[in-house]
Write a protein that holds these residues in place. Structure first.
Motif, short mmCIF file in Angstrom:
data_model
loop_
_atom_site.label_atom_id
_atom_site.label_comp_id
_atom_site.label_asym_id
_atom_site.label_seq_id
_atom_site.Cartn_x
_atom_site.Cartn_y
_atom_site.Cartn_z
N VAL A 32 0.74 -1.18 0.09
CA VAL A 32 0.03 -0.04 -0.10
C VAL A 32 0.86 1.24 -0.07
CG1 VAL A 32 -1.45 1.36 1.25
CG2 VAL A 32 -2.06 -1.15 1.13
N PHE A 33 1.86 1.05 0.91
CA PHE A 33 2.72 2.40 1.05
C PHE A 33 3.67 2.60 0.02
CE2 PHE A 33 0.90 2.44 5.10
CZ PHE A 33 0.86 3.73 5.59
N PHE A 34 4.00 1.67 -0.93
CA PHE A 34 5.20 1.65 -1.86
C PHE A 34 4.75 1.28 -3.37
CE2 PHE A 34 7.26 1.79 2.29
CZ PHE A 34 8.65 2.78 1.88
N ASN A 35 3.30 1.81 -3.73
CA ASN A 35 2.96 1.55 -4.79
C ASN A 35 3.19 0.15 -5.61
OD1 ASN A 35 1.65 3.00 -7.15
ND2 ASN A 35 3.57 3.15 -8.03
N GLY A 36 2.29 -0.80 -4.79
CA GLY A 36 2.27 -2.16 -5.25
C GLY A 36 3.66 -2.89 -5.60
N GLY A 254 4.27 -12.55 -1.54
CA GLY A 254 3.23 -12.14 -1.20
C GLY A 254 2.77 -10.92 -1.71
N THR A 255 3.73 -9.88 -2.32
CA THR A 255 3.46 -8.61 -2.90
C THR A 255 2.85 -9.13 -4.32
OG1 THR A 255 5.24 -7.50 -1.94
CG2 THR A 255 4.45 -6.59 -3.56
N ILE A 256 3.34 -10.20 -4.93
CA ILE A 256 2.82 -10.58 -6.19
C ILE A 256 1.50 -10.82 -6.09
CG2 ILE A 256 3.02 -12.27 -8.33
CD1 ILE A 256 6.09 -12.04 -7.73
N ALA A 257 1.08 -11.56 -4.79
CA ALA A 257 -0.19 -12.12 -4.74
C ALA A 257 -1.21 -11.08 -4.81
CB ALA A 257 -0.13 -13.04 -3.63
N PHE A 262 -5.21 -6.07 -6.24
CA PHE A 262 -5.33 -4.92 -6.18
C PHE A 262 -4.61 -4.01 -7.17
CE2 PHE A 262 -5.85 -6.93 -1.99
CZ PHE A 262 -7.21 -6.86 -1.72
N ASP A 263 -5.22 -2.99 -7.66
CA ASP A 263 -4.51 -1.90 -8.63
C ASP A 263 -4.13 -1.11 -7.73
OD1 ASP A 263 -3.76 -0.38 -10.50
OD2 ASP A 263 -5.59 -0.33 -11.56
N PRO A 264 -2.74 -0.53 -7.92
CA PRO A 264 -2.11 0.62 -7.18
C PRO A 264 -2.77 1.81 -7.47
CG PRO A 264 -0.31 -1.08 -7.49
CD PRO A 264 -1.75 -1.28 -8.50
N ALA A 265 -3.01 1.90 -8.89
CA ALA A 265 -3.64 3.18 -9.29
C ALA A 265 -4.88 3.49 -8.38
CB ALA A 265 -3.76 3.26 -10.84
N SER A 282 -5.67 -6.05 4.37
CA SER A 282 -5.43 -7.36 4.70
C SER A 282 -6.92 -8.01 4.84
CB SER A 282 -4.83 -7.27 6.02
OG SER A 282 -5.55 -6.90 7.03
N TYR A 283 -7.81 -7.27 5.06
CA TYR A 283 -9.37 -8.08 5.16
C TYR A 283 -9.70 -8.18 3.90
CZ TYR A 283 -8.74 -6.83 10.09
OH TYR A 283 -8.22 -6.57 11.33
N TRP A 284 -9.76 -7.13 2.98
CA TRP A 284 -10.29 -7.37 1.56
C TRP A 284 -9.42 -8.48 0.84
CZ3 TRP A 284 -10.30 -1.28 0.96
CH2 TRP A 284 -11.28 -0.85 1.32
N ALA A 285 -8.19 -8.73 1.12
CA ALA A 285 -7.24 -9.64 0.52
C ALA A 285 -8.05 -11.13 0.77
CB ALA A 285 -5.78 -9.73 0.86
N PHE A 286 -8.32 -11.27 2.39
CA PHE A 286 -8.95 -12.59 2.46
C PHE A 286 -10.13 -12.86 2.16
CE2 PHE A 286 -5.18 -12.65 5.15
CZ PHE A 286 -4.62 -14.01 4.99
N GLN A 287 -10.88 -11.61 1.97
CA GLN A 287 -12.26 -11.57 1.32
C GLN A 287 -12.24 -12.10 0.05
OE1 GLN A 287 -14.58 -8.13 1.26
NE2 GLN A 287 -16.26 -9.33 2.41
N LYS A 288 -11.44 -11.41 -0.78
CA LYS A 288 -11.60 -11.84 -2.49
C LYS A 288 -10.80 -13.42 -2.32
CE LYS A 288 -10.40 -7.55 -4.78
NZ LYS A 288 -11.27 -7.87 -5.95
N LEU A 289 -10.07 -13.67 -1.70
CA LEU A 289 -9.52 -15.28 -1.57
C LEU A 289 -10.49 -16.13 -1.41
CD1 LEU A 289 -6.91 -16.46 -1.96
CD2 LEU A 289 -6.60 -16.70 0.55
N GLY A 290 -11.66 -15.70 -0.58
CA GLY A 290 -12.71 -16.73 -0.33
C GLY A 290 -13.74 -16.65 -1.24
N GLU A 291 -13.82 -15.49 -2.02
CA GLU A 291 -14.49 -15.44 -3.32
C GLU A 291 -14.09 -16.35 -4.44
OE1 GLU A 291 -14.69 -11.32 -4.26
OE2 GLU A 291 -15.80 -10.82 -2.39
N TYR A 292 -12.60 -16.22 -4.61
CA TYR A 292 -12.15 -17.13 -5.74
C TYR A 292 -12.08 -18.65 -5.65
CZ TYR A 292 -9.23 -12.87 -6.76
OH TYR A 292 -9.04 -11.41 -7.20
N TYR A 293 -12.40 -18.81 -4.11
CA TYR A 293 -12.22 -20.44 -3.89
C TYR A 293 -13.89 -20.62 -3.69
CZ TYR A 293 -7.52 -21.44 -3.85
OH TYR A 293 -6.11 -21.56 -4.22
N GLY A 294 -14.89 -19.87 -3.73
CA GLY A 294 -16.25 -20.14 -3.66
C GLY A 294 -16.65 -20.36 -2.24
#
Length: 480
Positions: A32-36, A254-257, A262-265, A282-294
């Motif tokens: 977040v702090f270093f532009n992706g 982890g950064t690549i994942a 997420f888009d830094p822009a 961090s919460y959005w990351a795990f929320q999206k992960l759950g969506e990917y795995y249904g």
């Protein structure tokens, strides 16, 4: 047989260091702090030029003072004086004031995500209500610490381990997601040179304290340098370098994942969005992960639960442990006013806890005027990145003192036998830490900048004033 069982293999120490130092929050803050994915370049530089020299210096200090149990305070005392050791102990305790102030907010944020599974409920609350609730939580845990009841202490280790596992699990599952769910809507990464080399502007340098904070704390490994199996002069650096490699791999992948999600822009589109990602990424990351795995929000809820336990258990430990480290030592507490050394019937330093209430409570209340709960969390993350690394300065100072008197102290392990190289890295790491903390104080947000400057100044001034008060007390009592 018993002695051999006490010996630690180099790879065991590597995993101990890795799990102690690293967490998913470091990946999120860096992203977040270093532009992706641009942060990858900075991570590699930080590990090569700061983390590894730091670890090897700590190894030499641990070897020289293998019978000292006070960590950096003991190192400073052995190489200089009791008075300077007091300042080292004070810095370690004072740094935890801002950390304590952030744990209540972090715990409430995690609790909100666990129950509501979104950022909006918590972030939409007025700062007044959020900070009053944070203050209430903080006061409750101060009361718990004052009663000598620390039921969450044992949970701190469990929570820390579970958060570590969740961070590793996130990276593994994210890389497997495209094969399992090809239509998940992942982002493609731009690996062009322009996109992976950061812009070295003021914003970049004022954010470096985030990375220093992330890779610091290796001094916790120092007690183990003389318990290595085999030749510690070879096994300890091997363990530290392997730990650094694991951290680099975790940081990069982890950064690549996160870059696939997420888009830094978008993150940098406006200050409010940036604050929201800093607080909720961090919460959005795990929320999206759950969506990917249904599996819906199950993975998110597990992560949030681990974070709730981790934040609140760390709050209790941070109120109690650093205070005891400062006040229990008879050679440094002689500079502390006698009233702060008072214990209640439960064995807790009751006036010391009251001082924590005043200092940390002031930081919590100061943020009532901040617009938005997400901004509060971003400010506290930045403040912690400025104050917490200040304790590392004493590690490098102790190392410089050690090398200046190197014939006086026997040790089996040396960072390097070359005195010039040793002193160069001692001063280099001291300078990098001090510069990053100083630059980190600069901010476009006037409230953030005021907090960044006033907080360390007040804590530093208090550390100077207390010995003066104690000296006056001793003169009145006729104590020399």
């Amino acid at each position: 047989m018993q002695d051999s069982q006490k010996k630690i293999k180099w790879y065991s120490l590597s995993f101990m260091a890795f799990s102690t130092l690293w967490g998913f929050g470091n990946v999120v803050n860096g992203f977040v702090f270093f532009n992706g994915i641009q942060v990858i370049f900075s991570w590699i530089l930080m590990f090569a030029l700061y983390f590894i020299p730091n670890a090897l210096m700590v190894g030499e200090l641990g070897s020289a003072f293998k019978n000292e149990g006070g960590g950096v305070t003991s190192w400073i005392r052995a190489t200089s004086s009791d008075k300077l050791a007091y300042y080292a102990g004070w810095t370690y305790w004072a740094c935890h004031i801002t950390y304590i102030a952030s744990k209540g907010s972090g715990g409430l944020k995690a609790l909100s995500w666990m129950f509501f599974q979104n950022a909006e409920v918590y972030d939409s609350l007025p700062s007044l209500y959020v900070q009053l609730a944070t203050l209430a939580v903080f006061l409750i845990f101060c009361w718990v610490a004052s009663r000598g009841i620390n039921p969450l202490k044992n949970l701190a280790t469990i929570a820390g381990s579970s958060m570590f596992v969740m961070g590793i699990l996130y990276t593994i599952l994210m890389f497997a997601a495209p094969a399992i769910n090809p239509n998940g809507g992942y982002l493609s990464l731009d690996w062009s040179l322009d996109n992976i080399i950061p812009t070295f502007d003021l914003k970049y340098f004022t954010s470096l304290s985030i990375l220093v904070f992330a890779v610091g704390g290796i001094e916790k490994m120092s007690p183990y340098v003389n318990h290595m199996e085999g030749d510690s002069s070879k096994e300890f650096p091997k363990a530290m370098i392997f730990a650094a490699v694991m951290v680099v791999i975790s940081a990069i992948f982890g950064t690549i994942a996160m870059g696939m999600m997420f888009d830094p822009a978008i993150i940098n589109s406006d200050p409010a969005t940036f604050d929201s990602y800093a607080a909720n990424g961090s919460y959005w990351a795990f929320q999206k992960l759950g969506e990917y795995y249904g599996v819906g929000n199950i993975i998110l809820i597990i992560y949030a639960l681990c974070n709730v336990i981790g934040q609140f258990s760390t709050l209790v430990v941070s109120i109690d442990a650093p205070l005891r480290m400062l006040l229990d030592d008879d050679r440094t507490n002689k500079y502390i006013p006698r009233k702060l050394l008072k214990k209640n019937k439960y064995g807790a330093y009751i006036n010391g806890i009251k001082l924590i209430v005043v200092l940390a409570g002031s930081i919590i209340l100061a943020q009532i005027l901040v617009p938005g709960a997400a901004t509060v969390l971003r400010q506290l993350t930045k403040l912690n990145s400025i104050t917490m690394p200040l304790r590392y300065l004493w590690v490098f100072l102790a190392y410089i003192f050690l090398r200046k008197q190197q014939d006086k102290f026997h040790r089996e392990f040396f960072f390097t036998k070359n005195q010039g190289i040793a002193l160069f890295f001692g001063f280099w790491c001291f300078f990098v830490t001090a510069a990053c903390c100083a630059l980190g104080m600069i901010s476009d947000d006037p409230v953030q900048m005021a907090l960044n400057i006033v907080t360390p100044f007040v804590l530093f001034a208090l550390g100077i004033i207390l010995p003066m008060i104690r000296k006056r007390e001793d003169e009145k009592l006729g104590v020399k």
